[in-house]
Design an enzyme around this catalytic site. Sequence first.
Site, PDB file in Angstrom:
ATOM      1  N   THR A 167       0.871  -1.179   0.000  1.00  0.00           N
ATOM      2  CA  THR A 167       0.000   0.000   0.000  1.00  0.00           C
ATOM      3  C   THR A 167       0.905   1.226   0.000  1.00  0.00           C
ATOM      4  O   THR A 167       1.972   1.203   0.613  1.00  0.00           O
ATOM      5  CB  THR A 167      -0.870  -0.019   1.263  1.00  0.00           C
ATOM      6  OG1 THR A 167      -1.829  -1.061   1.126  1.00  0.00           O
ATOM      7  CG2 THR A 167      -1.582   1.300   1.496  1.00  0.00           C
ATOM      8  N   GLY A 219      -1.276  -1.197   6.647  1.00  0.00           N
ATOM      9  CA  GLY A 219      -1.307  -2.341   7.569  1.00  0.00           C
ATOM     10  C   GLY A 219      -2.649  -3.033   7.506  1.00  0.00           C
ATOM     11  O   GLY A 219      -3.417  -2.852   6.555  1.00  0.00           O
ATOM     12  N   ALA A 220      -2.951  -3.791   8.535  1.00  0.00           N
ATOM     13  CA  ALA A 220      -4.187  -4.579   8.571  1.00  0.00           C
ATOM     14  C   ALA A 220      -5.393  -3.636   8.624  1.00  0.00           C
ATOM     15  O   ALA A 220      -5.683  -3.014   9.653  1.00  0.00           O
ATOM     16  CB  ALA A 220      -4.158  -5.481   9.791  1.00  0.00           C
TER      17      ALA A 220
END
EC number: 3.4.19.5
Length: 310
Positions: A167, A219-220
């Site tokens: 990302t 991230g998540a």
Amino acid sequence: MLPVVVVHGGAGIVPRERSEKSTSGVCSAARAAYAILQGGGSSMDAVVEAVIQLEKNPTFNAGCGSVLNAKGDVEMDALVMDGKTLSSGAVSAVRYIANPIQLARLVMEETSHACLTAEGANQFAQAMGVPEIPQESLITEYSRMRWIKNLAPGANPVESQMGKMGTVGAVAVDSEGNISCATSTGGMLNKMEGRVGDTSCIGSGGYADNNLGAVSTTGAGEAIMKVTLARLILFHMERGQSVEAASDLGLAYMKSRVGGLGGVVTVDPQGHWAARFSSLQMVWAAAQKDTLHYGLYTGEHFTQSIDDQH
Ligand code: ASP
């Protein structure tokens, strides 16, 4: 201290053979964005340029190089925010375009809405004259390989996402003190069709406010949304924490409260900046005062002159 730009290329673990490409990708994106700022350009132009470069770069999970959903398709999310007016624009689950970040900016500038999704986003792209491209041109051999691997019984795509960097995002303060952020992603490996993560959600994937600063996250996604990570970090800055301490506090809370790992780039109105992460790695680069800063592992911080290409 001004102007400044900080870029990230995703939280996770970079396979050794991809680390050089990832580092050079974020460094050249930071250089390009910094050139805009030095020429008197706006922080919005700078963050969008940085993200466009990374969307075009197949090494990253955004634009070309995006991960595939469970059906093997590319669905992308992107967000921009302007810290002067608090205007934002986002697209989610958008397909068949090269640069979702440009479309997010058009949502901000040309509509009265903050986010357009799926077919609606694609119809808007068409109306704005954004060229539709074949999905195949967004798919790399690497992302197809990862997709196939994660179709196997017993595979754990969420865990394996941490091995797929990518990302991308940027924050910047221009010489007039205006602050912007931009974030773009293909999302999580083998996600359900229609899954939208943190990236396009204001306050989660990014936030910018001239009074406080800006954050772009990675991230998540489901964990980031639970704690609205970008706005949480700015909340700590509002209460007097430095960019670094506020970033660490936000990431530590996400880890202890919901077990999520991630990374952020953060700036404040004075031009202080931070690139912090709780994942094993996050490739990042910053440009300020004619110096390029970059790193990949925790604690790593290299510097070189902005003009030095090597
Ligand atoms: N936050 C992104 C998402 O959940 C993924 C990532 O940053 O790697 O869509």
